[in-house]
Design a protein around this motif. Structure first.
Motif, PDB file in Angstrom:
ATOM      1  N   TRP A  11      25.231  26.008 -58.930  1.00  0.00           N
ATOM      2  CA  TRP A  11      26.533  25.953 -58.371  1.00  0.00           C
ATOM      3  C   TRP A  11      27.002  27.397 -58.748  1.00  0.00           C
ATOM      4  CZ3 TRP A  11      27.098  23.150 -54.466  1.00  0.00           C
ATOM      5  CH2 TRP A  11      26.493  21.890 -54.270  1.00  0.00           C
ATOM      6  N   TYR A  15      27.944  30.513 -56.008  1.00  0.00           N
ATOM      7  CA  TYR A  15      29.285  31.185 -56.022  1.00  0.00           C
ATOM      8  C   TYR A  15      29.014  32.748 -56.189  1.00  0.00           C
ATOM      9  CZ  TYR A  15      32.029  26.968 -55.260  1.00  0.00           C
ATOM     10  OH  TYR A  15      32.325  25.647 -54.839  1.00  0.00           O
ATOM     11  N   TRP A  22      29.727  25.656 -47.133  1.00  0.00           N
ATOM     12  CA  TRP A  22      30.667  24.677 -46.975  1.00  0.00           C
ATOM     13  C   TRP A  22      32.034  24.771 -46.954  1.00  0.00           C
ATOM     14  CZ3 TRP A  22      27.847  25.614 -51.513  1.00  0.00           C
ATOM     15  CH2 TRP A  22      28.506  26.164 -52.543  1.00  0.00           C
ATOM     16  N   GLY A  49      34.888  18.683 -58.075  1.00  0.00           N
ATOM     17  CA  GLY A  49      34.018  19.621 -57.147  1.00  0.00           C
ATOM     18  C   GLY A  49      35.040  20.485 -56.279  1.00  0.00           C
ATOM     19  N   CYS A  50      35.956  21.131 -56.913  1.00  0.00           N
ATOM     20  CA  CYS A  50      37.037  21.600 -56.165  1.00  0.00           C
ATOM     21  C   CYS A  50      36.720  22.544 -55.033  1.00  0.00           C
ATOM     22  CB  CYS A  50      38.592  21.890 -56.835  1.00  0.00           C
ATOM     23  SG  CYS A  50      38.209  23.052 -58.047  1.00  0.00           S
ATOM     24  N   GLY A  51      35.737  23.361 -55.583  1.00  0.00           N
ATOM     25  CA  GLY A  51      35.381  24.826 -54.761  1.00  0.00           C
ATOM     26  C   GLY A  51      36.708  25.558 -54.691  1.00  0.00           C
ATOM     27  N   ASP A  71      35.771  21.782 -61.698  1.00  0.00           N
ATOM     28  CA  ASP A  71      34.477  22.061 -61.293  1.00  0.00           C
ATOM     29  C   ASP A  71      33.686  22.742 -62.343  1.00  0.00           C
ATOM     30  OD1 ASP A  71      33.776  23.098 -57.915  1.00  0.00           O
ATOM     31  OD2 ASP A  71      32.432  23.836 -59.619  1.00  0.00           O
ATOM     32  N   ILE A  72      32.285  22.365 -61.909  1.00  0.00           N
ATOM     33  CA  ILE A  72      31.174  22.805 -62.866  1.00  0.00           C
ATOM     34  C   ILE A  72      30.766  24.194 -62.996  1.00  0.00           C
ATOM     35  CG2 ILE A  72      29.111  22.250 -61.538  1.00  0.00           C
ATOM     36  CD1 ILE A  72      28.115  20.619 -63.687  1.00  0.00           C
ATOM     37  N   GLY A  95      33.955  22.051 -66.149  1.00  0.00           N
ATOM     38  CA  GLY A  95      33.383  20.896 -66.861  1.00  0.00           C
ATOM     39  C   GLY A  95      32.687  19.948 -65.697  1.00  0.00           C
ATOM     40  N   ASP A  96      31.765  19.140 -66.319  1.00  0.00           N
ATOM     41  CA  ASP A  96      31.094  18.228 -65.403  1.00  0.00           C
ATOM     42  C   ASP A  96      31.895  16.763 -65.180  1.00  0.00           C
ATOM     43  OD1 ASP A  96      29.310  16.324 -64.396  1.00  0.00           O
ATOM     44  OD2 ASP A  96      27.627  16.636 -65.845  1.00  0.00           O
ATOM     45  N   PHE A  97      32.052  16.694 -63.925  1.00  0.00           N
ATOM     46  CA  PHE A  97      32.946  15.507 -63.554  1.00  0.00           C
ATOM     47  C   PHE A  97      32.414  14.163 -64.372  1.00  0.00           C
ATOM     48  CE2 PHE A  97      32.494  11.752 -60.653  1.00  0.00           C
ATOM     49  CZ  PHE A  97      33.919  11.409 -60.304  1.00  0.00           C
ATOM     50  N   PHE A  98      31.126  14.061 -64.462  1.00  0.00           N
ATOM     51  CA  PHE A  98      30.406  12.887 -65.215  1.00  0.00           C
ATOM     52  C   PHE A  98      31.011  12.771 -66.780  1.00  0.00           C
ATOM     53  CE2 PHE A  98      28.001  13.448 -61.298  1.00  0.00           C
ATOM     54  CZ  PHE A  98      28.079  12.170 -60.725  1.00  0.00           C
ATOM     55  N   GLN A 110      36.006  15.490 -50.953  1.00  0.00           N
ATOM     56  CA  GLN A 110      35.760  16.720 -49.982  1.00  0.00           C
ATOM     57  C   GLN A 110      34.520  17.283 -50.119  1.00  0.00           C
ATOM     58  OE1 GLN A 110      36.813  17.535 -47.200  1.00  0.00           O
ATOM     59  NE2 GLN A 110      36.492  19.677 -47.131  1.00  0.00           N
ATOM     60  N   THR A 111      33.385  16.874 -49.505  1.00  0.00           N
ATOM     61  CA  THR A 111      31.928  17.569 -49.954  1.00  0.00           C
ATOM     62  C   THR A 111      31.790  17.661 -51.287  1.00  0.00           C
ATOM     63  OG1 THR A 111      32.962  19.711 -49.587  1.00  0.00           O
ATOM     64  CG2 THR A 111      31.852  18.660 -47.829  1.00  0.00           C
ATOM     65  N   PHE A 112      32.135  16.433 -52.118  1.00  0.00           N
ATOM     66  CA  PHE A 112      31.650  16.477 -53.592  1.00  0.00           C
ATOM     67  C   PHE A 112      30.646  15.477 -53.669  1.00  0.00           C
ATOM     68  CE2 PHE A 112      32.222  14.754 -58.182  1.00  0.00           C
ATOM     69  CZ  PHE A 112      31.410  15.850 -58.478  1.00  0.00           C
ATOM     70  N   ALA A 115      27.378  16.203 -52.316  1.00  0.00           N
ATOM     71  CA  ALA A 115      26.614  17.523 -53.046  1.00  0.00           C
ATOM     72  C   ALA A 115      25.944  16.954 -54.452  1.00  0.00           C
ATOM     73  CB  ALA A 115      27.761  18.492 -53.499  1.00  0.00           C
TER      74      ALA A 115
HETATM   75  C1  LIG Z   1      29.729  21.366 -51.526  1.00  0.00           C
HETATM   76  S1  LIG Z   1      30.805  22.147 -52.918  1.00  0.00           S
HETATM   77  C2  LIG Z   1      32.466  21.637 -52.223  1.00  0.00           C
HETATM   78  C3  LIG Z   1      33.544  22.429 -52.876  1.00  0.00           C
HETATM   79  C4  LIG Z   1      34.734  21.917 -52.041  1.00  0.00           C
HETATM   80  N1  LIG Z   1      35.192  20.584 -52.377  1.00  0.00           N
HETATM   81  C5  LIG Z   1      34.805  22.224 -50.561  1.00  0.00           C
HETATM   82  O1  LIG Z   1      34.888  21.386 -49.947  1.00  0.00           O
HETATM   83  O2  LIG Z   1      35.023  23.533 -50.184  1.00  0.00           O
HETATM   84  C6  LIG Z   1      30.591  21.081 -54.332  1.00  0.00           C
HETATM   85  C7  LIG Z   1      31.165  21.571 -55.314  1.00  0.00           C
HETATM   86  O3  LIG Z   1      31.068  20.604 -56.320  1.00  0.00           O
HETATM   87  C8  LIG Z   1      30.967  21.330 -57.658  1.00  0.00           C
HETATM   88  N2  LIG Z   1      29.891  20.518 -58.695  1.00  0.00           N
HETATM   89  C9  LIG Z   1      28.855  20.074 -58.336  1.00  0.00           C
HETATM   90  N3  LIG Z   1      28.459  19.114 -59.235  1.00  0.00           N
HETATM   91  C10 LIG Z   1      29.618  18.937 -60.139  1.00  0.00           C
HETATM   92  C11 LIG Z   1      29.710  18.228 -61.133  1.00  0.00           C
HETATM   93  N4  LIG Z   1      29.017  17.359 -61.663  1.00  0.00           N
HETATM   94  N5  LIG Z   1      31.065  18.151 -61.797  1.00  0.00           N
HETATM   95  C12 LIG Z   1      31.954  19.161 -61.280  1.00  0.00           C
HETATM   96  N6  LIG Z   1      31.760  19.760 -60.359  1.00  0.00           N
HETATM   97  C13 LIG Z   1      30.590  19.685 -59.699  1.00  0.00           C
HETATM   98  C14 LIG Z   1      30.284  22.612 -57.202  1.00  0.00           C
HETATM   99  O4  LIG Z   1      30.428  23.615 -58.202  1.00  0.00           O
HETATM  100  C15 LIG Z   1      31.061  22.908 -55.964  1.00  0.00           C
HETATM  101  O5  LIG Z   1      32.210  23.656 -56.325  1.00  0.00           O
END
Ligand SMILES: C[S@@+](CC[C@H](N)C(=O)[O-])C[C@H]1O[C@@H](n2cnc3c(N)ncnc32)[C@H](O)[C@@H]1O
Length: 194
Positions: A11, A15, A22, A49-51, A71-72, A95-98, A110-112, A115
């Protein structure tokens, strides 16, 4: 794509190389419309996964006061931390959401979900259930189509019903406010914690 390849390095590189197809460049209109109708501006809101955090910007404009972003990607998060350094209503976590802990009233999708590695979907549901307070909910957008070479991997309404039932009451409707490129392929979802 195997799970190991979808970690922070993957990820972060997206960036750094600017391969962020996305990103809508603005908050999703359906999410803005939903929150514009919500009265409790102090609800604790999480955006995993806020982007680039367009939704968070919109929530601030609407008067919301307690928004956490996680966000990771270190590259992304350091930018967000600078951008929101003076905004007490937004907390930005790397950090990692999990692995994340906390308690929230609302989580925005929103597209998390689309992903993450599909093998982690049950874990996603479990984690969301843990993170939400009693009466809490997930709201947002989920694809109602699959993509062969994800991310995004997409998914189907039928699959979501099976995955979330038992832990959440599920409401899903075709989204009428999708951006034109996604019109007809997204669901507006509300999953209420049981
Ligand atoms: C497809 S992008 C979507 C970003 C944003 N939500 C948008 O719609 O513009 C997925 C996002 O999830 C983050 N991500 C992926 N795996 C993650 C995890 N395990 N924990 C936190 N963030 C994560 C990525 O870094 C990326 O910013």
């Amino acid at each position: 794509m195997p799970k190991a390849e979808l970690g922070s390095t993957y990820w972060n590189n997206r960036y750094i190389s600017g391969k962020t197809g996305w990103d809508l460049g603005e908050a999703s209109p359906a999410i803005v419309a939903y929150f514009a109708s919500q009265r409790n501006k102090d609800a604790k809101i999480l955006i995993p996964g806020c982007g680039n955090a367009h939704e968070a910007e919109a929530l601030i404009q609407l008067g919301f006061t307690n928004i956490t972003l996680i966000d990771i990607s270190e590259e992304l998060v350091s930018t967000l931390q600078s951008r929101f350094a003076k905004n007490d209503s937004i907390h930005v976590e790397l950090g990692d959401f999990f692995e994340f802990s906390g308690t929230f009233d609302v989580v925005i999708e929103q597209t998390f979900f689309c992903a993450i590695d599909p093998a982690l979907r049950s874990k996603y549901v479990h984690k969301m259930h843990q993170l939400l307070n009693k009466g809490g909910k997930i709201v947002g957008l989920m694809f109602n189509r699959e993509f062969p070479d994800g991310p995004p991997f997409g998914g189907t309404q039928k699959e979501y019903k099976t995955l979330f039932s038992g832990k959440f009451n599920t409401k899903m409707d075709e989204c009428k406010r999708s951006i034109s490129a996604r019109l007809g392929s997204e669901l507006w979802v509300q999953f209420d914690k049981i």
